[in-house]
Design an enzyme around this catalytic site. Structure first.
Site, PDB file in Angstrom:
ATOM      1  N   THR A 112      -4.970  -6.803  -2.157  1.00 26.19           N
ATOM      2  CA  THR A 112      -5.935  -5.749  -1.840  1.00 26.19           C
ATOM      3  C   THR A 112      -5.416  -4.427  -2.417  1.00 26.19           C
ATOM      4  O   THR A 112      -4.211  -4.272  -2.640  1.00 26.19           O
ATOM      5  CB  THR A 112      -6.168  -5.644  -0.322  1.00 26.19           C
TER       6      THR A 112
ATOM      7  N   GLY B  74      -4.810  -1.070  -1.558  1.00 24.11           N
ATOM      8  CA  GLY B  74      -3.730  -0.282  -0.954  1.00 24.11           C
ATOM      9  C   GLY B  74      -2.433  -1.057  -0.819  1.00 24.11           C
ATOM     10  O   GLY B  74      -1.341  -0.508  -0.979  1.00 24.11           O
ATOM     11  N   CYS B  75      -2.569  -2.334  -0.547  1.00 26.67           N
ATOM     12  CA  CYS B  75      -1.386  -3.183  -0.380  1.00 26.67           C
ATOM     13  C   CYS B  75      -0.665  -3.393  -1.702  1.00 26.67           C
ATOM     14  O   CYS B  75       0.566  -3.392  -1.768  1.00 26.67           O
ATOM     15  CB  CYS B  75      -1.797  -4.530   0.218  1.00 26.67           C
ATOM     16  N   SER B  76      -1.437  -3.574  -2.770  1.00 28.60           N
ATOM     17  CA  SER B  76      -0.872  -3.858  -4.086  1.00 28.60           C
ATOM     18  C   SER B  76      -0.442  -2.615  -4.848  1.00 28.60           C
ATOM     19  O   SER B  76       0.495  -2.667  -5.641  1.00 28.60           O
ATOM     20  CB  SER B  76      -1.883  -4.629  -4.939  1.00 28.60           C
TER      21      SER B  76
END
Length: 134
Positions: A19, A21-23
Site C-alpha cells: 500500500t 504509505g506502507c511502501s
C-alpha cells in the site's frame, strides 16, 4: 513470536503490504534505520501485516529488506486482534487490517506503544520516533 520473550525487539504493523504509505514511508524508514535501531540493543525488527506469507515475502524482497527486518504475515488477523489493533478497512482493502502502530518489547513486556490516532497515519509509529524511545 514466543522466541522473543527474552529479547529486545521492535514490532511495527502496517495496514497492508504494497500500500502507498506502507511502501513509500513506513517500511523504508525501518530499513534505513535498522542498523541504528539494532545498535541500541534491539535483536530483531519485525513488520506485521494482515496479509499472507507469500505477499509479505514478495513485499520484503521488492523493498530490499535483505534480512534487516522479519516480515511476519498475520493472514487471519489473529495476532492483531489479540492486541486489539484491528481496524475494519473492508471498504478500501477488502478486509479487517491492522492499525498502524509500533512497539518496543523487552523480555516479552511492551515498554513503548505508539498507535496512530486514526489508525493509518504516518507519525508516531515511524522508525525515527521509535529510535528516540529505545
Amino acid at each position: 513470536l514466543g522466541s522473543l520473550t527474552q529479547k529486545k525487539c521492535v514490532i511495527f504493523s502496517v495496514p497492508g503490504a504494497f500500500t502507498p504509505g506502507c511502501s513509500a514511508t513506513h517500511l523504508p524508514g525501518y530499513i534505513e534505520n535498522a542498523d541504528k535501531i539494532k545498535a541500541k540493543g534491539v535483536s530483531e525488527i519485525i513488520c506485521v501485516a494482515v496479509n499472507d506469507p507469500f505477499v509479505m515475502a514478495a513485499w520484503g524482497k521488492a523493498s530490499g529488506v535483505d534480512g534487516k527486518i522479519r516480515m511476519l504475515a498475520d493472514p487471519r488477523a489473529e495476532f492483531i486482534k489479540a492486541l486489539e489493533m484491528d481496524l475494519d478497512l473492508t471498504a478500501v482493502l477488502g478486509s479487517v487490517r491492522s492499525k498502524r502502530f509500533s512497539m518496543v518489547v523487552e523480555g516479552g513486556v511492551v515498554k513503548q506503544l505508539n498507535v496512530e490516532a486514526d489508525g493509518t497515519g504516518l507519525s508516531c509509529s515511524l522508525a525515527p520516533e521509535v529510535l528516540k524511545q529505545i
